[in-house]
Scaffold this active site. Structure first.
Site, PDB file in Angstrom:
ATOM      1  N   HIS A   7       0.865  -1.372   0.053  1.00 19.88           N
ATOM      2  CA  HIS A   7      -0.064  -0.123  -0.158  1.00 19.88           C
ATOM      3  C   HIS A   7       1.051   1.227  -0.002  1.00 19.88           C
ATOM      4  O   HIS A   7       0.118   2.639  -0.656  1.00 19.88           O
ATOM      5  CB  HIS A   7      -1.175  -0.186   1.567  1.00 19.88           C
ATOM      6  CG  HIS A   7      -1.766  -1.353   1.393  1.00 19.88           C
ATOM      7  ND1 HIS A   7      -0.978  -2.269   2.676  1.00 19.88           N
ATOM      8  CD2 HIS A   7      -3.095  -2.374   1.132  1.00 19.88           C
ATOM      9  CE1 HIS A   7      -2.008  -3.344   2.232  1.00 19.88           C
ATOM     10  NE2 HIS A   7      -2.856  -3.128   1.399  1.00 19.88           N
ATOM     11  N   ARG A  27      -6.028  16.150   0.538  1.00 19.14           N
ATOM     12  CA  ARG A  27      -6.134  17.151   1.235  1.00 19.14           C
ATOM     13  C   ARG A  27      -4.832  17.133   2.374  1.00 19.14           C
ATOM     14  O   ARG A  27      -4.226  17.915   2.842  1.00 19.14           O
ATOM     15  CB  ARG A  27      -7.201  17.070   2.639  1.00 19.14           C
ATOM     16  CG  ARG A  27      -7.400  18.062   4.042  1.00 19.14           C
ATOM     17  CD  ARG A  27      -8.031  17.888   4.300  1.00 19.14           C
ATOM     18  NE  ARG A  27      -9.689  18.287   3.771  1.00 19.14           N
ATOM     19  CZ  ARG A  27     -11.043  17.357   4.024  1.00 19.14           C
ATOM     20  NH1 ARG A  27     -11.068  17.043   5.367  1.00 19.14           N
ATOM     21  NH2 ARG A  27     -11.986  17.417   3.112  1.00 19.14           N
ATOM     22  N   ARG A  46      -2.497   4.149  -4.977  1.00 20.98           N
ATOM     23  CA  ARG A  46      -3.768   3.580  -5.230  1.00 20.98           C
ATOM     24  C   ARG A  46      -4.210   5.853  -4.746  1.00 20.98           C
ATOM     25  O   ARG A  46      -5.558   5.656  -4.142  1.00 20.98           O
ATOM     26  CB  ARG A  46      -4.237   2.750  -4.010  1.00 20.98           C
ATOM     27  CG  ARG A  46      -4.258   1.668  -4.352  1.00 20.98           C
ATOM     28  CD  ARG A  46      -4.522   0.927  -2.911  1.00 20.98           C
ATOM     29  NE  ARG A  46      -4.490  -0.729  -2.983  1.00 20.98           N
ATOM     30  CZ  ARG A  46      -5.939  -1.810  -2.704  1.00 20.98           C
ATOM     31  NH1 ARG A  46      -6.868  -0.837  -3.097  1.00 20.98           N
ATOM     32  NH2 ARG A  46      -6.008  -2.534  -3.182  1.00 20.98           N
ATOM     33  N   ARG A  90      -4.405  12.254  13.455  1.00 21.42           N
ATOM     34  CA  ARG A  90      -5.698  12.451  12.579  1.00 21.42           C
ATOM     35  C   ARG A  90      -6.629  13.627  12.609  1.00 21.42           C
ATOM     36  O   ARG A  90      -5.789  14.663  13.438  1.00 21.42           O
ATOM     37  CB  ARG A  90      -6.628  11.118  12.811  1.00 21.42           C
ATOM     38  CG  ARG A  90      -8.177  11.159  11.808  1.00 21.42           C
ATOM     39  CD  ARG A  90      -8.689  10.282  12.539  1.00 21.42           C
ATOM     40  NE  ARG A  90     -10.069  10.658  11.983  1.00 21.42           N
ATOM     41  CZ  ARG A  90     -11.009  11.562  10.967  1.00 21.42           C
ATOM     42  NH1 ARG A  90     -10.358  10.805   9.621  1.00 21.42           N
ATOM     43  NH2 ARG A  90     -12.242  11.256  10.793  1.00 21.42           N
ATOM     44  N   THR A  93     -12.785  15.265   9.467  1.00 20.74           N
ATOM     45  CA  THR A  93     -13.751  15.791  10.193  1.00 20.74           C
ATOM     46  C   THR A  93     -15.229  14.943  10.959  1.00 20.74           C
ATOM     47  O   THR A  93     -14.600  13.354  10.898  1.00 20.74           O
ATOM     48  CB  THR A  93     -15.123  16.220   8.488  1.00 20.74           C
ATOM     49  OG1 THR A  93     -15.057  15.130   8.171  1.00 20.74           O
ATOM     50  CG2 THR A  93     -14.260  17.247   7.849  1.00 20.74           C
ATOM     51  N   GLU A 181     -17.415  10.371  13.982  1.00 20.12           N
ATOM     52  CA  GLU A 181     -15.878   9.528  13.032  1.00 20.12           C
ATOM     53  C   GLU A 181     -16.311   9.021  12.595  1.00 20.12           C
ATOM     54  O   GLU A 181     -16.843   7.797  12.997  1.00 20.12           O
ATOM     55  CB  GLU A 181     -15.174  10.576  12.799  1.00 20.12           C
ATOM     56  CG  GLU A 181     -14.607  10.355  14.278  1.00 20.12           C
ATOM     57  CD  GLU A 181     -13.793   9.333  13.884  1.00 20.12           C
ATOM     58  OE1 GLU A 181     -12.013   9.470  13.311  1.00 20.12           O
ATOM     59  OE2 GLU A 181     -13.563   8.561  14.777  1.00 20.12           O
ATOM     60  N   ASP A 206     -20.530  18.978  10.348  1.00 17.83           N
ATOM     61  CA  ASP A 206     -21.770  19.291   9.779  1.00 17.83           C
ATOM     62  C   ASP A 206     -22.423  18.408  11.797  1.00 17.83           C
ATOM     63  O   ASP A 206     -21.742  18.136  12.621  1.00 17.83           O
ATOM     64  CB  ASP A 206     -22.750  17.679   9.044  1.00 17.83           C
ATOM     65  CG  ASP A 206     -22.529  15.967   9.243  1.00 17.83           C
ATOM     66  OD1 ASP A 206     -20.900  16.070   8.835  1.00 17.83           O
ATOM     67  OD2 ASP A 206     -22.579  15.502   9.902  1.00 17.83           O
TER      68      ASP A 206
HETATM   69  N1  HPA Z   1     -21.193  10.416  10.343  1.00 21.63           N
HETATM   70  C1  HPA Z   1     -19.967   9.718  10.202  1.00 21.63           C
HETATM   71  N2  HPA Z   1     -18.677  10.462  10.354  1.00 21.63           N
HETATM   72  C2  HPA Z   1     -18.506  11.452   9.871  1.00 21.63           C
HETATM   73  C3  HPA Z   1     -19.453  12.483   9.914  1.00 21.63           C
HETATM   74  C4  HPA Z   1     -20.780  11.455  10.053  1.00 21.63           C
HETATM   75  O1  HPA Z   1     -21.807  12.456  10.291  1.00 21.63           O
HETATM   76  N3  HPA Z   1     -19.396  13.423   9.173  1.00 21.63           N
HETATM   77  C5  HPA Z   1     -17.916  13.580   9.055  1.00 21.63           C
HETATM   78  N4  HPA Z   1     -17.781  12.527   9.442  1.00 21.63           N
END
Ligand code: HPA
Length: 243
Positions: A7, A27, A46, A90, A93, A181, A206
């Site tokens: 990998h 990123r 990859r 890490r 998000t 996450e 979010d």
């Molecule tokens: N769920 C899982 N992983 C995520 C989310 C989520 O709502 N938002 C960003 N990563």
């Protein structure tokens, strides 16, 4: 197995002691192009890009992990075991599970609950609590404070499912879990088992219960701040080890 691996095509010694690890390989490229001096691409297998350069004179690498526990499990295992990497941070998000945590906020994942079976490989006679490295957590907290960047420290959920038919968010939220996450738990377990260090620094992208999502501008600003906190953490690790 040894380096290179199926990998990662990098040679032994191509990665710095501290590696930032975003899920998205593009990123990783952004981090290298924006922050590194003398960035060199060390992996392209990859399309999972990895780079090594320096930041404020300190050697640092950045390597994409892909999405989910199996993927970060592979990359973090190989970096720890075959490339002599000591610290993986890490940068990712997460979806907020708590009303006080809003889009763009930073979370330092002190612990990572999970619904994954990843820990079963260790055959433990109970339930493991995957936790961050204290040294990285402390340095990241100090770096964030110094930058005037508010952040919340606590538990996250590393879920195997982005689309989850069982809708577990409310139950985890009731247990005080900050955000959801998909990678931290495997990273922490690999680090602990290898005797190495890991931390997940997360930006809320979010809000699970309001449905609010990041705009492009919010995403860029808050992600850049998260990258700076992670890079300052790498510098503190290097300088701490010198002194
Ligand atoms: N769920 C899982 N992983 C995520 C989310 C989520 O709502 N938002 C960003 N990563």
């Amino acid at each position: 197995m040894s380096a290179p691996t199926p990998h990662i095509e990098a040679k032994p010694g191509d990665y710095a002691k501290t590696v930032l690890m975003p899920g998205d390989p593009l990123r990783a490229k952004f981090v290298a192009e924006t922050f590194f001096t003398d960035a060199v691409q060390v992996n392209g297998v990859r399309g999972m890009l990895g780079f090594t350069g320096t930041y404020k004179g300190v050697p640092v690498s950045v390597q994409g992990s892909g999405m989910g526990i199996p993927s970060i499990g592979i990359y973090s295992y190989e970096l720890f075991h075959f490339y002599g990497v000591e610290n993986i941070i890490r940068i990712g998000t997460a979806g907020s599970l708590q009303p006080g945590l809003r889009i763009g906020d930073l979370v330092l994942a002190q612990g990572a609950c999970t619904n994954s079976g990843y820990a079963a490989q260790f055959g433990l006679p109970g339930t493991m609590a995957p936790i961050a490295s204290w040294s990285l957590l402390k340095d990241a907290w100090d770096a964030a404070r110094e930058k005037g960047c508010p952040c919340t420290v606590g538990n996250v959920l590393s879920s195997d499912c982005f689309y989850d038919a069982s809708s577990p968010a409310k139950k985890w939220a009731d247990m005080g879990v900050l955000a959801i996450e998909m990678e931290a738990a495997a990273l922490y377990l690999n680090a602990i088992h290898a005797g190495k260090n890991a931390l997940a620094i997360l930006t809320v992208s979010d809000e699970v219960f309001t449905g609010r999502e990041t705009t492009a501008q919010e995403r860029q600003t808050s992600f850049t701040r998260m990258m700076e906190v992670a890079l300052e953490t790498a510098v503190r690790q290097a300088r701490g080890k010198e002194g």
